[in-house]
Design an enzyme around this catalytic site. Structure first.
Site, mmCIF file in Angstrom:
data_model
loop_
_atom_site.group_PDB
_atom_site.id
_atom_site.type_symbol
_atom_site.label_atom_id
_atom_site.label_comp_id
_atom_site.label_asym_id
_atom_site.label_seq_id
_atom_site.Cartn_x
_atom_site.Cartn_y
_atom_site.Cartn_z
ATOM 1 N N SER A 64 0.803 -1.224 0.000
ATOM 2 C CA SER A 64 0.000 0.000 0.000
ATOM 3 C C SER A 64 0.840 1.280 0.000
ATOM 4 O O SER A 64 1.623 1.496 -0.909
ATOM 5 C CB SER A 64 -0.950 -0.068 1.190
ATOM 6 N N ASN A 372 -8.718 8.552 6.536
ATOM 7 C CA ASN A 372 -7.599 8.474 5.603
ATOM 8 C C ASN A 372 -8.011 8.216 4.154
ATOM 9 O O ASN A 372 -7.169 8.118 3.277
ATOM 10 C CB ASN A 372 -6.591 7.409 6.074
ATOM 11 N N ARG A 498 -4.135 4.977 20.924
ATOM 12 C CA ARG A 498 -4.309 3.554 20.582
ATOM 13 C C ARG A 498 -2.985 2.993 20.060
ATOM 14 O O ARG A 498 -2.209 3.717 19.437
ATOM 15 C CB ARG A 498 -5.420 3.353 19.542
ATOM 16 N N GLY A 501 -1.714 -0.756 14.610
ATOM 17 C CA GLY A 501 -1.773 -2.148 14.159
ATOM 18 C C GLY A 501 -0.767 -2.416 13.050
ATOM 19 O O GLY A 501 -0.656 -3.536 12.563
ATOM 20 N N ARG A 507 -0.389 5.656 18.737
ATOM 21 C CA ARG A 507 -0.866 6.841 18.014
ATOM 22 C C ARG A 507 -1.693 7.716 18.952
ATOM 23 O O ARG A 507 -2.464 7.206 19.766
ATOM 24 C CB ARG A 507 -1.712 6.430 16.821
HETATM 25 C C1 16G Z 1 -4.249 -0.439 7.653
HETATM 26 C C2 16G Z 1 -5.719 -0.527 7.378
HETATM 27 C C3 16G Z 1 -6.338 0.838 7.406
HETATM 28 C C4 16G Z 1 -6.046 1.518 8.715
HETATM 29 C C5 16G Z 1 -4.571 1.515 9.012
HETATM 30 C C6 16G Z 1 -4.327 1.964 10.419
HETATM 31 C C7 16G Z 1 -6.846 -2.100 5.910
HETATM 32 C C8 16G Z 1 -6.970 -2.616 4.509
HETATM 33 N N1 16G Z 1 -5.974 -1.123 6.074
HETATM 34 O O1 16G Z 1 -3.584 0.237 6.642
HETATM 35 O O2 16G Z 1 -7.702 0.678 7.245
HETATM 36 O O3 16G Z 1 -6.493 2.828 8.726
HETATM 37 O O4 16G Z 1 -4.075 0.200 8.896
HETATM 38 O O5 16G Z 1 -2.995 1.824 10.745
HETATM 39 O O6 16G Z 1 -7.501 -2.556 6.816
HETATM 40 P P1 16G Z 1 -2.498 1.938 12.224
HETATM 41 O O7 16G Z 1 -3.129 0.824 13.020
HETATM 42 O O8 16G Z 1 -1.018 1.843 12.126
HETATM 43 O O9 16G Z 1 -2.933 3.284 12.732
HETATM 44 ZN ZN ZN Z 2 -3.794 1.061 0.269
#
Ligand code: 16G
Ligand code: ZN
Length: 530
Positions: A64, A372, A498, A501, A507
């Site tokens: 991505s 986002n 949080r 992930g 964050r």
């Molecule tokens: C991933 C997720 C996206 C989310 C982001 C948060 C999918 C396909 N993509 O890119 O939806 O906004 O993680 O990232 O589920 P973070 O947990 O690092 O904030």
């Molecule tokens: Zn993407």
């Protein structure tokens, strides 16, 4: 994988001893150097999942919006949705099994899911434009053939295109044809039907600047354009011919930096949008005559789409339950506006597409967007049938019929399997055309509360546990109380923390009446996290 020849195959994709990876929010994602064994094993796992569901499964090789050196992989379930949660667990188990433990790990999954190994398997594979992609998707294909699965390699496709193919295949073509051309035809025909008869559409309204993030979305938008019969004229920037993937461009850069990407020639007031590296996210923006940058993120997009749908439902006289699903990151002004002014049902879920998608499935029409820019709209079978009936009913009034036809074409322009930059772009462009709305008018529906996001590095981000869709921390003790008392110091303020992930960080999000307050609050909350 019983025979010794198969074990030899797995030895061609050896796991670096001790390397531990996790199937996170969006699959595995890390430096491409460490992924060959993961890809092979995801080929194995997708084949098992296919046997288990008696349906075609997808494997997308992408990282991505991450930098070019990274890559990643995610599995796609039969209806084009993210793979079921238990299988995420199997994916982690399989990816982390040391070489000698691979066979027992595989057998364990076969036993737990009672998989009939004589069942046929079919796996669709796709990849983004990363230079590591060809080799890595070959490793996936090797995994599939090791378990005697059939595969189809779609080569370079966007993530949402692969989701779409999987869904088409498993619905015997009911959702569309499982080819890239079929995808272009379905979406472009719906877009042309929506826009062709709009009176007085100016050239400005037909023109859009697209930042392709130097990725797969740029290639695919080029291919799509010739199907659009000049109803949409695209100036494509960051098309991958010279710039680096996601570098200082793309939806994630624009959203996080709150500024225009490099490589895009923007004129004052002109409508522009950015895709991310695998074309499943989109954000819009323009610059005002005062040189100010205006971002229209996922919340603004959800507002535009749900307002449009609500108006059509009213005109059609259809009693369908519509909701908008957001996450804790949704700007407070958007939630306020939708709930109090538009009187729309609002839901908040944890971050991650699968959570929003599932919540949206509970309604006749579920509009979901992350701030986002990742999102789409889901229509229940009942909703689709009622709309179809009305469109075909010769006794209904012209106004009702027109609304039903618009709804039908709206359904067809949308990729309901997952958020899709190209499909979302066509939907947004069609809505702006039909409503005769400029990007400035769209922006003015509500004003975003100033906000700030920070990341904090701590030794173990997972000590933070949250509840209420990540809006409140339940551990460590005292953290939420500390946040509450900081928030009280500012007007219209809100803040949450949080664990990420996708990265090893915590964050922090804060919003408040002024940018200074939002910045100060985010800073103070990040200190409370230590
Ligand atoms: C991933 C997720 C996206 C989310 C982001 C948060 C999918 C396909 N993509 O890119 O939806 O906004 O993680 O990232 O589920 P973070 O947990 O690092 O904030
Ligand atoms: Zn993407």
């Amino acid at each position: 994988m019983q025979r010794s020849a198969d074990t030899e195959k797995s030895a061609l994709h050896p796991k670096p001893a001790g390397l531990v990876l996790q199937y996170g929010t969006a699959g595995f994602r890390t430096n491409a150097k460490n992924l060959d064994h993961v890809m092979f094993r995801m080929g194995l796992l997708a084949t098992l999942r296919s046997k288990n569901t008696k349906a075609t499964i997808g494997v997308m090789v992408t990282a991505s919006h991450n930098p070019e050196e990274d890559n990643g992989v995610k599995l796609i379930d039969p209806m084009g949705e993210m793979v079921a949660m238990v299988w995420e667990g199997y994916a982690t188990q399989l990816a982390n099994a040391e070489q000698d433990d691979l066979l027992p790990a595989l057998k364990d999954i076969i036993k737990r899911e009672a998989i009939n190994m004589t069942q046929e398997a079919n796996v669709f594979v796709g990849r983004d434009t990363r230079s590591s992609g060809a080799c890595l998707s070959q490793a996936v294909l090797d995994g599939v053939s090791t378990l005697d699965g059939h595969s189809k390699d779609y080569g370079l496709v966007t993530t949402p295109q692969l989701h779409y193919m999987v869904c088409c295949q498993n619905t015997q073509g009911q959702y569309g044809e499982a080819t890239v051309e079929g995808y272009y035809r379905k979406l472009s025909q719906a877009f042309i039907r929506l826009t062709k008869n709009v009176p007085n559409r100016t050239d400005d309204q037909k023109h859009l600047c697209v930042d392709g993030a130097n990725g797969i979305g740029a290639l695919k938008v080029r291919e799509m354009e010739r199907h659009l019969e000049r109803e949409l004229q695209i100036s494509l920037f960051n098309d991958g011919s010279s710039g680096k993937l996601n570098h200082q461009c793309g939806a994630d850069f624009v959203k996080v930096q709150q500024k225009a990407p490099t490589g895009v020639e923007m004129t004052v007031g002109e409508r522009c949008c950015s895709f991310d590296g695998d074309a499943d996210r989109i954000v819009y923006y323009y610059s005002s005559s005062a040189g100010r940058f205006h971002l229209l993120d996922g919340d603004k997009i959800a507002t535009l789409i749900s307002t449009f749908l609500k108006e059509l439902l009213t005109q059609a006289g259809l009693d369908l339950k519509m909701a908008v699903v957001q996450t804790a990151y949704a700007n407070g002004s958007s939630t306020q506006y939708l709930e109090n002014t538009m009187k729309v049902i609002m839901k908040c879920t944890k971050t991650g597409v699968k959570h929003l998608h599932h919540a949206a499935q509970e309604f006749d029409i579920g509009v979901y967007f992350e701030s986002n820019g990742h999102g789409t709209v889901l229509f229940s079978k009942t909703a689709e049938q009622k709309i179809k009936q009305l469109a075909e009913d010769s006794t209904s009034s012209d106004e009702k019929k027109r609304a039903a036809l618009l709804l039908q074409n709206t359904i067809n322009v949308i990729n309901q399997t997952v958020g899709d930059s190209i499909s979302d772009m066509l939907l947004i462009e069609a809505i702006l055309a039909i409503k005769g709305m400029t990007v400035q008018q769209w922006d003015a529906i509500y004003s975003d509360l100033p906000n700030r996001q920070l990341k904090v590095r701590v030794s173990n981000p997972r000590v933070i546990d949250t509840t209420d869709a990540e809006r409140r921390a339940v551990s460590p003790a005292g953290l939420q109380e500390a946040i509450d008392s900081l928030v009280k110091k500012y007007r219209q303020a809100r803040s949450f923390v949080r664990p990420s992930g996708t990265e090893d960080v915590v964050r922090v999000y804060a919003e408040a009446e002024t940018q200074e307050s939002a910045d100060a609050l985010a800073h103070e909350v990040s200190l409370a996290v230590y």
